[in-house]
Design a protein around this motif. Structure first.
Motif, PDB file in Angstrom:
ATOM      1  N   ASP A  73      40.686 -40.714  71.918  1.00  0.00           N
ATOM      2  CA  ASP A  73      42.450 -40.687  72.517  1.00  0.00           C
ATOM      3  C   ASP A  73      42.649 -42.123  73.054  1.00  0.00           C
ATOM      4  O   ASP A  73      42.279 -41.130  74.512  1.00  0.00           O
ATOM      5  N   ALA A  74      43.636 -42.477  74.200  1.00  0.00           N
ATOM      6  CA  ALA A  74      44.256 -43.707  74.614  1.00  0.00           C
ATOM      7  C   ALA A  74      45.113 -42.571  74.613  1.00  0.00           C
ATOM      8  O   ALA A  74      45.531 -41.364  74.859  1.00  0.00           O
ATOM      9  N   LEU A  75      45.617 -43.151  76.237  1.00  0.00           N
ATOM     10  CA  LEU A  75      46.172 -42.219  77.211  1.00  0.00           C
ATOM     11  C   LEU A  75      47.866 -41.920  76.930  1.00  0.00           C
ATOM     12  O   LEU A  75      48.468 -41.487  76.577  1.00  0.00           O
ATOM     13  N   CYS A  76      48.698 -42.930  75.750  1.00  0.00           N
ATOM     14  CA  CYS A  76      49.728 -42.660  74.770  1.00  0.00           C
ATOM     15  C   CYS A  76      49.615 -41.450  74.456  1.00  0.00           C
ATOM     16  O   CYS A  76      50.633 -40.754  73.472  1.00  0.00           O
ATOM     17  N   LEU A 102      49.894 -48.138  77.952  1.00  0.00           N
ATOM     18  CA  LEU A 102      48.883 -47.156  77.083  1.00  0.00           C
ATOM     19  C   LEU A 102      48.144 -47.396  75.782  1.00  0.00           C
ATOM     20  O   LEU A 102      47.641 -46.109  75.753  1.00  0.00           O
ATOM     21  N   GLY A 103      48.424 -48.081  75.381  1.00  0.00           N
ATOM     22  CA  GLY A 103      47.530 -48.277  73.984  1.00  0.00           C
ATOM     23  C   GLY A 103      46.269 -48.129  73.609  1.00  0.00           C
ATOM     24  O   GLY A 103      45.926 -48.031  75.194  1.00  0.00           O
ATOM     25  N   LEU A 221      43.958 -33.998  81.234  1.00  0.00           N
ATOM     26  CA  LEU A 221      42.967 -34.823  80.829  1.00  0.00           C
ATOM     27  C   LEU A 221      43.657 -36.219  81.239  1.00  0.00           C
ATOM     28  O   LEU A 221      43.419 -37.163  81.539  1.00  0.00           O
ATOM     29  N   LEU A 222      44.811 -36.466  80.035  1.00  0.00           N
ATOM     30  CA  LEU A 222      45.303 -37.818  79.258  1.00  0.00           C
ATOM     31  C   LEU A 222      46.583 -37.956  80.501  1.00  0.00           C
ATOM     32  O   LEU A 222      46.801 -38.509  81.027  1.00  0.00           O
ATOM     33  N   TYR A 228      39.527 -40.144  79.311  1.00  0.00           N
ATOM     34  CA  TYR A 228      39.568 -39.898  77.955  1.00  0.00           C
ATOM     35  C   TYR A 228      39.153 -39.203  77.106  1.00  0.00           C
ATOM     36  O   TYR A 228      38.483 -37.827  77.561  1.00  0.00           O
ATOM     37  N   ILE A 229      39.429 -38.444  76.390  1.00  0.00           N
ATOM     38  CA  ILE A 229      38.694 -37.980  75.580  1.00  0.00           C
ATOM     39  C   ILE A 229      38.201 -38.135  74.258  1.00  0.00           C
ATOM     40  O   ILE A 229      38.762 -39.234  73.248  1.00  0.00           O
ATOM     41  N   MET A 230      37.176 -37.865  73.448  1.00  0.00           N
ATOM     42  CA  MET A 230      36.338 -38.447  72.498  1.00  0.00           C
ATOM     43  C   MET A 230      35.859 -36.652  71.760  1.00  0.00           C
ATOM     44  O   MET A 230      35.370 -36.335  72.132  1.00  0.00           O
ATOM     45  N   GLU A 231      35.987 -37.619  70.208  1.00  0.00           N
ATOM     46  CA  GLU A 231      36.071 -36.276  69.463  1.00  0.00           C
ATOM     47  C   GLU A 231      35.195 -36.782  68.557  1.00  0.00           C
ATOM     48  O   GLU A 231      34.886 -37.892  67.609  1.00  0.00           O
ATOM     49  N   ASN A 232      34.541 -36.284  67.779  1.00  0.00           N
ATOM     50  CA  ASN A 232      33.899 -35.666  66.556  1.00  0.00           C
ATOM     51  C   ASN A 232      32.458 -35.964  66.742  1.00  0.00           C
ATOM     52  O   ASN A 232      31.641 -37.461  65.779  1.00  0.00           O
TER      53      ASN A 232
END
Lengths: 269, 269, 269, 269
Positions: A73-76, A102-103, A221-222, A228-232
């Motif tokens: 996930d980006a910050l935007c 923030l892209g 967090l963001l 950053y959050i990373m998923e899956n």
């Protein structure tokens, strides 16, 4: 003579933390239809011996949400009170083609120390109970049992054990997640990024006991911490081999203005 | 105490070899419309204080050919006489959802030694002439001038100097490329993968003097040698700083059955 | 016995006013990439005699902007001062999935009298000059010469003669259009909808002499008058056969919330 | 003076037979992900008073299978023994961009007599049982009870009563359909096209008792008889008002090479 970085990389054992991408993989309801690949150019179509000799090519088209599959996930992607990380306002930065600030193209490659807290493994479970909320105490006790510390700058991976349900959306969407206390604990450790083997890091549908709002980590967090959050991710092999510290490589793509990026994170030991 | 791999990675100087991705970037005519990102979920849309508190999210949709932007070609992308690498026949492996063999999900992360031959720089040119064919002799002389060798297992990057035309499709599509002799030279060195700062590695429209066919490297490296081709890299900063040997990191995504993958390659020194 | 409506329809001469849809047809710059069709399911893929006998199927995927090709603009497509037709505010009606009011699904089928003003033909030109502004006087004089009146409730079609450039985007995008006086004249006649054989009805790039703004008809007909605009029709056969009055059939599809719809308008005589 | 066709059309009562199009509507498993609309250009994005005055525009992007929602199957959609209608072979007509023969752009507008057999209504049922196979006898008896005949050139609409399940995919996909005897009966009547208020006209999963193959009508009507199949119509209002004969209007769009087209069919009385 010491080996070069190139040689070390070449000879490292590589754990692939990306789930395979295919139509039908689990998708968060907000990101449907998620993912589709259509192979439309077939080899026989391009058979033109006079131009191409015996060469033929094939190619297709991807249609996907940037939050499909294993991704960052980006910050935007998230705002709190219409303000994103660093005080950047939403107003004036949203365009049809994405964000001007923030892209995901502003996210640097994540290269450095990673730590795995295998909560499911520590509890002796193949996977945690459905929607189980992983607490700060869980993370702390798991770290102690694993004899690892979570240090500033680390990329923190938390294992719920749900990666094996990647072909079973109804179950996967009810995976365990990290609750508010766990998220605060991670942020207090000063981690650079967090990840889990579930859809959203957060516990599905769980509400912040204070604000009543869902997806606490996403609003904390963001926009607040710039973490950053990373998923899956798929953390099963790494856990099986009990590698709790490793070199993490996560390199999101530079989709200009996008709010996230599919990627293929690795752990090297 | 020696630094760990994680620490070495964290402290390395990173060169980002990916071009930015945006609608309007150069696309090979065979892969149009190429790339599009639509941000359709805006922050204000999700403002529901009773459910989400002050949190809002934004997200979009990517529509792209897998051969858009900086990317790696999978082995199923090309065939010779309807046979792919390793003798795998096209027949029976093509499906609407992609290839059942040699899809890009079978490509391992490329981690290891990389070498840059800055042909434009060696010739003292900002960029080579339009459609200039880089020969084996060019590559050899450039390597000699740079005092580097191209060794088995290397990832070979060749610089034409056209990366700065990434916002100028008509010129970019006429960039210099590597001719047949150069491709054979590279393959003879035993490289693992090749890349250039142009659309196709090959010289646009150039025909093999023997067979009369276009895109020699595509019919030779992929189906015959199993050497990956990577396209549209930006090698300018790496060349400017004269890093001719480095650690290369290139990690294609596992789009099941797809014939290639966008990715973000790096060079670390 | 009088023929039934069904018999009249069956026996009518039909003029097809839709341009063909293909990748590469002219697209307004604001609506790129416009249109793409990928045939990914081929007949041989589905050959399973034990399940399907000798039957096989093929199918594909469309990716398109709703304003590609011959189409109708819905009332939510344009606003003036963030207010749409009938005083509906933009705020609160825009969602990621489209508009909750005035979406194209609210447009009824357009069935009834149509009138063609063949301005190019009247002037004896194959096509009007590039960006020629068709004035109220042009429309009035053309109607007089054609001996037709434009009446309330009519669908008004204006011919510039540019339909034959449908395979030539650079020229087509510079077609003639209807200027402010012409648009006002049409609205004063009480027409139900207007159409032309160009990209936008309006003259490309022309500015309202009063407000200095572009695309006068778009800000006047849609938000102020509720008169639909239809674009990219092919009026050549109808003009050739000098049918200036006819039954018009235009049936946009009910894409919920969308700002327009591709369709295939007909003229019956 | 007799009214003109234009006046008759204007004054006719119109029944809209198209189901609304939205993400989440029922999709045949072979055509997933089906349908998606993303509104990415919002009115506020285009607010540029110096260029556009007070005018703003909004627009989006459609991603859809051509067999999503209410649609018509083109003759290239189905083959028998790799041969399509009129003996056209599949080989040589399939391209990545669609079929070079029998694509949906070759389908003329369907304008003329239509007949409705309301099988569910005739049986006094809100809807037929799940997967109920409508037989030739059902159609014949229903026609007799309705006092209508199915004549050569008619467009035949058959009502199962499942249109109201358009927001309920699991049920809708198990709707009743027309069995082999019913399909043969319709073809023997010489109809021009057939349609039902279900996903495929055919009974889901039913096999031809002779060949053992599924989707009998698809292999018979399209490749053998050149009779178009139309799917997912809503026939409820027409049945409620007991209009069993009417003027049918069905106008597929000219997507070049595509195997079908979404459209909005009408019945006029």
């Amino acid at each position: 003579m010491q080996p070069s970085l190139a040689e070390i990389l070449r000879d490292a054992k590589v754990y692939d933390l990306e789930q395979p991408r295919f139509s039908g993989m689990p998708i968060h309801p907000a990101h449907r239809p998620g993912y589709f690949y259509a192979l439309h150019r077939r080899h026989q179509d391009g058979f033109q011996p006079e131009v191409n000799g015996l060469r033929t090519g094939a190619a297709g088209m991807l249609t996907l949400m940037e939050h499909s599959g294993t991704h960052l996930d980006a910050l935007c992607h998230q705002a709190c009170g219409f303000t994103m990380y660093g005080g950047v306002p939403v107003a004036g930065t949203e365009t049809p083609a994405g964000f001007t600030e923030l892209g995901v193209e502003t996210v640097p490659p994540l290269l450095g120390p990673g730590v795995l807290l295998d909560v499911a493994g520590w509890k002796g479970q193949a996977h945690l109970p459905l929607k189980y909320p992983i607490t700060a105490k869980d993370l702390q006790d798991c770290a102690a049992a694993q004899k690892v510390e979570v240090a500033p700058g680390d990329v923190l991976l938390v294992r719920t054990g749900f990666a094996s349900f990647w072909d079973n959306e109804p179950v996967y969407l009810q995976a365990a997640g990290v609750d508010k206390s766990g998220t605060l604990w991670a942020a207090d450790r000063g981690v650079r990024a967090v990840a889990a083997d579930n859809m959203a890091w957060d516990v599905p549908d769980q509400r912040d006991p204070d604000s009543g709002a869902t997806l606490f980590a996403h609003v904390y967090l963001l926009p607040k911490k710039g973490i950053y959050i990373m998923e899956n991710l798929n953390l099963d092999a790494l856990a099986r081999d009990r590698h709790f510290r490793f070199a993490f490589i996560g390199i999101p793509l530079k989709f200009k203005g996008a709010t996230g990026s599919p990627f293929r994170p690795l752990a090297l030991v």
